[in-house]
Design a protein around this motif. Sequence first.
Motif, PDB file in Angstrom:
ATOM      1  N   ARG A 179     -10.625  -8.654   5.446  1.00 49.03           N
ATOM      2  CA  ARG A 179     -11.122  -7.981   4.229  1.00 49.03           C
ATOM      3  C   ARG A 179     -11.768  -6.640   4.602  1.00 49.03           C
ATOM      4  N   SER A 180     -12.596  -6.638   5.630  1.00 46.70           N
ATOM      5  CA  SER A 180     -13.263  -5.391   6.038  1.00 46.70           C
ATOM      6  C   SER A 180     -12.223  -4.335   6.391  1.00 46.70           C
ATOM      7  N   PHE A 181     -11.198  -4.750   7.112  1.00 48.17           N
ATOM      8  CA  PHE A 181     -10.134  -3.809   7.482  1.00 48.17           C
ATOM      9  C   PHE A 181      -9.432  -3.274   6.236  1.00 48.17           C
ATOM     10  N   GLN A 182      -9.110  -4.173   5.314  1.00 44.55           N
ATOM     11  CA  GLN A 182      -8.399  -3.755   4.097  1.00 44.55           C
ATOM     12  C   GLN A 182      -9.247  -2.775   3.282  1.00 44.55           C
ATOM     13  N   ASP A 183     -10.531  -3.094   3.135  1.00 47.09           N
ATOM     14  CA  ASP A 183     -11.418  -2.201   2.372  1.00 47.09           C
ATOM     15  C   ASP A 183     -11.501  -0.840   3.047  1.00 47.09           C
ATOM     16  N   ALA A 184     -11.675  -0.850   4.363  1.00 42.00           N
ATOM     17  CA  ALA A 184     -11.814   0.414   5.098  1.00 42.00           C
ATOM     18  C   ALA A 184     -10.532   1.231   4.999  1.00 42.00           C
ATOM     19  N   LEU A 185      -9.381   0.566   5.128  1.00 43.80           N
ATOM     20  CA  LEU A 185      -8.112   1.306   5.077  1.00 43.80           C
ATOM     21  C   LEU A 185      -7.906   1.909   3.681  1.00 43.80           C
ATOM     22  N   THR A 186      -8.207   1.144   2.646  1.00 38.80           N
ATOM     23  CA  THR A 186      -8.074   1.642   1.267  1.00 38.80           C
ATOM     24  C   THR A 186      -8.895   2.914   1.097  1.00 38.80           C
ATOM     25  N   ASP A 187     -10.102   2.847   1.599  1.00 39.53           N
ATOM     26  CA  ASP A 187     -11.030   3.973   1.555  1.00 39.53           C
ATOM     27  C   ASP A 187     -10.489   5.208   2.283  1.00 39.53           C
ATOM     28  N   VAL A 188     -10.038   4.971   3.509  1.00 38.41           N
ATOM     29  CA  VAL A 188      -9.567   6.079   4.354  1.00 38.41           C
ATOM     30  C   VAL A 188      -8.330   6.722   3.741  1.00 38.41           C
ATOM     31  N   VAL A 189      -7.423   5.899   3.234  1.00 34.00           N
ATOM     32  CA  VAL A 189      -6.192   6.432   2.644  1.00 34.00           C
ATOM     33  C   VAL A 189      -6.526   7.250   1.393  1.00 34.00           C
ATOM     34  N   ALA A 190      -7.459   6.765   0.583  1.00 30.68           N
ATOM     35  CA  ALA A 190      -7.865   7.499  -0.630  1.00 30.68           C
ATOM     36  C   ALA A 190      -8.505   8.828  -0.246  1.00 30.68           C
ATOM     37  N   GLU A 191      -9.326   8.788   0.784  1.00 32.11           N
ATOM     38  CA  GLU A 191     -10.013  10.004   1.227  1.00 32.11           C
ATOM     39  C   GLU A 191      -9.010  11.046   1.732  1.00 32.11           C
ATOM     40  N   THR A 192      -8.035  10.583   2.507  1.00 31.64           N
ATOM     41  CA  THR A 192      -7.008  11.495   3.040  1.00 31.64           C
ATOM     42  C   THR A 192      -6.224  12.118   1.887  1.00 31.64           C
ATOM     43  N   ALA A 193      -5.857  11.282   0.887  1.00 32.72           N
ATOM     44  CA  ALA A 193      -5.079  11.786  -0.246  1.00 32.72           C
ATOM     45  C   ALA A 193      -5.846  12.872  -0.979  1.00 32.72           C
ATOM     46  N   GLN A 194      -7.159  12.672  -1.112  1.00 36.86           N
ATOM     47  CA  GLN A 194      -8.004  13.664  -1.803  1.00 36.86           C
ATOM     48  C   GLN A 194      -8.009  14.990  -1.064  1.00 36.86           C
ATOM     49  N   LYS A 195      -8.137  14.885   0.262  1.00 40.49           N
ATOM     50  CA  LYS A 195      -8.179  16.104   1.091  1.00 40.49           C
ATOM     51  C   LYS A 195      -6.882  16.895   0.967  1.00 40.49           C
ATOM     52  N   GLU A 196      -5.781  16.143   0.834  1.00 39.35           N
ATOM     53  CA  GLU A 196      -4.484  16.819   0.815  1.00 39.35           C
ATOM     54  C   GLU A 196      -4.196  17.483  -0.517  1.00 39.35           C
ATOM     55  N   THR A 219       3.991   5.010   8.407  1.00 35.76           N
ATOM     56  CA  THR A 219       3.517   5.961   9.393  1.00 35.76           C
ATOM     57  C   THR A 219       2.546   6.926   8.726  1.00 35.76           C
ATOM     58  N   PHE A 220       1.689   7.494   9.543  1.00 34.14           N
ATOM     59  CA  PHE A 220       0.684   8.436   9.071  1.00 34.14           C
ATOM     60  C   PHE A 220       0.935   9.790   9.730  1.00 34.14           C
ATOM     61  N   GLN A 269       0.838  -1.212   0.000  1.00 31.17           N
ATOM     62  CA  GLN A 269       0.000   0.000   0.000  1.00 31.17           C
ATOM     63  C   GLN A 269       0.862   1.247   0.000  1.00 31.17           C
ATOM     64  N   GLN A 270       0.366   2.252  -0.687  1.00 30.93           N
ATOM     65  CA  GLN A 270       1.064   3.538  -0.775  1.00 30.93           C
ATOM     66  C   GLN A 270       0.306   4.579   0.028  1.00 30.93           C
ATOM     67  N   VAL A 271       1.042   5.375   0.789  1.00 29.02           N
ATOM     68  CA  VAL A 271       0.428   6.510   1.479  1.00 29.02           C
ATOM     69  C   VAL A 271       1.266   7.742   1.181  1.00 29.02           C
ATOM     70  N   GLY A 272       0.633   8.737   0.569  1.00 29.63           N
ATOM     71  CA  GLY A 272       1.366   9.959   0.229  1.00 29.63           C
ATOM     72  C   GLY A 272       2.560   9.668  -0.672  1.00 29.63           C
ATOM     73  N   GLY A 273       2.401   8.706  -1.599  1.00 29.72           N
ATOM     74  CA  GLY A 273       3.469   8.410  -2.555  1.00 29.72           C
ATOM     75  C   GLY A 273       4.579   7.521  -2.006  1.00 29.72           C
ATOM     76  N   ARG A 274       4.439   7.087  -0.742  1.00 31.48           N
ATOM     77  CA  ARG A 274       5.450   6.201  -0.149  1.00 31.48           C
ATOM     78  C   ARG A 274       4.795   4.886   0.240  1.00 31.48           C
ATOM     79  N   PRO A 275       5.540   3.764   0.135  1.00 34.26           N
ATOM     80  CA  PRO A 275       4.953   2.509   0.616  1.00 34.26           C
ATOM     81  C   PRO A 275       4.815   2.553   2.138  1.00 34.26           C
ATOM     82  N   LEU A 276       3.793   1.876   2.643  1.00 34.97           N
ATOM     83  CA  LEU A 276       3.624   1.786   4.096  1.00 34.97           C
ATOM     84  C   LEU A 276       4.798   1.028   4.698  1.00 34.97           C
ATOM     85  N   GLN A 277       5.191   1.426   5.898  1.00 28.21           N
ATOM     86  CA  GLN A 277       6.174   0.651   6.646  1.00 28.21           C
ATOM     87  C   GLN A 277       5.420  -0.357   7.509  1.00 28.21           C
ATOM     88  N   VAL A 278       5.929  -1.569   7.553  1.00 24.56           N
ATOM     89  CA  VAL A 278       5.271  -2.622   8.325  1.00 24.56           C
ATOM     90  C   VAL A 278       6.339  -3.378   9.108  1.00 24.56           C
TER      91      VAL A 278
END
Length: 379
Positions: free
Chosen positions: A361-378, A323-324, A302-311
Amino acid sequence: MITPDAPALPLRPELADEVPYGAPQLDVPVRLNVNENPYAPSDAVVATISRYVADAARELNRYPDRDFSALRADLADYLAVESGVRLDPAQVWAANGSNEVMLHLLQAFGGPGRTALSFAPTYSMYPEYARDTHTRWVTGRRAEDFTLDPAHAVATIEAERPSVILLASPNNPTGTALPPSTVEAVLEAAARIPAVVVVDEAYAEFRREGVPSALELLDAHPHLAVTRTMSKAFAAAGLRLGYLAASAALVDALRVVRLPYHLSAVTQAAARAALAHRDELLGQVADLRAERDDLVTWLRDQQVGGRPLQVADTDANFVLFGTFADRHAVWQGLLDRGVLIRETGPDGWLRVSVGTPAETRSFQDALTDVVAETAQKEQ
Ligand SMILES: *Cc1c(COP(=O)(O)O)cnc(C)c1O
């Protein structure tokens, strides 16, 4: 802080601004916040527990076995099967959750004028056990990747001279397991102080192939205690049964500080019933481990703000990721979508427990959604 209406209670001053431990217990569809096993006990397990508890109830007018000998023998048998290490029941101790086992350890080996040491980031309850037993609390550091540098650990032990050293392996909230060489370096430094070394293996059953348990080190190290719990892999968080393996001498010290009859007859009976079904209760562990490894792979993609997530690498049933810039917003966004995870760990990180495939699956769908929403806001 005395307000005019507050009753004058002689509260210990160091408790005045403290709040009770509290991971939020919210009634939402997907609860992935406290590392429980998502699979409820089967009807067969429930039936055995009912039967054992009914038998115990017939003698509830009597105090329970103070030394819970039968339960200790069952726990020793379980550890032999799980780890290959055969212990005498006199080397096993138990209490109402490994939280209470830790308290016994600090009551016996900590105390005023003494120091307990751990390495951050680690379990948020440790400093509370220290506070409650008037033990000075000190933390060393884990490395950037959450491993523990043995040289740093040894130097900190020598500088701080603790009487208790707490090492969670796999660690919470990072999931990091310690290699035996690190635990051995700590044990050697501790023996010179001397200090008791507690390896908290609450998540041990989830460790990856080839990662050994500190139980294997017990034979050579009488100042080592390995704590375990039935709350996680064993799918019995509601039971409140934690336990410990150590030398018989160390266990004897805990018998001095425990409250008499601390383990109720009902708890002893229910724990023995659950242990009788160990194969079934642990049956989901292999699935949960595979689910965890898949979740780590997915999160790393997953990418957040153009960077892969750290896990973080994990040997537990949870994953720390980030990190967020605003982790609280991500946590809240997930909760708004019915998924509760944990806002914990270093700044910017979040922790998610491994659930059923549907919950993941629910977590993955929700996270995808939230990350997309945050990217849009930014934008
Ligand atoms: C969950 C957890 C425990 C278990 O506590 P119980 O009191 O046995 O439920 C212990 N240590 C760590 C690090 C944990 O995360």
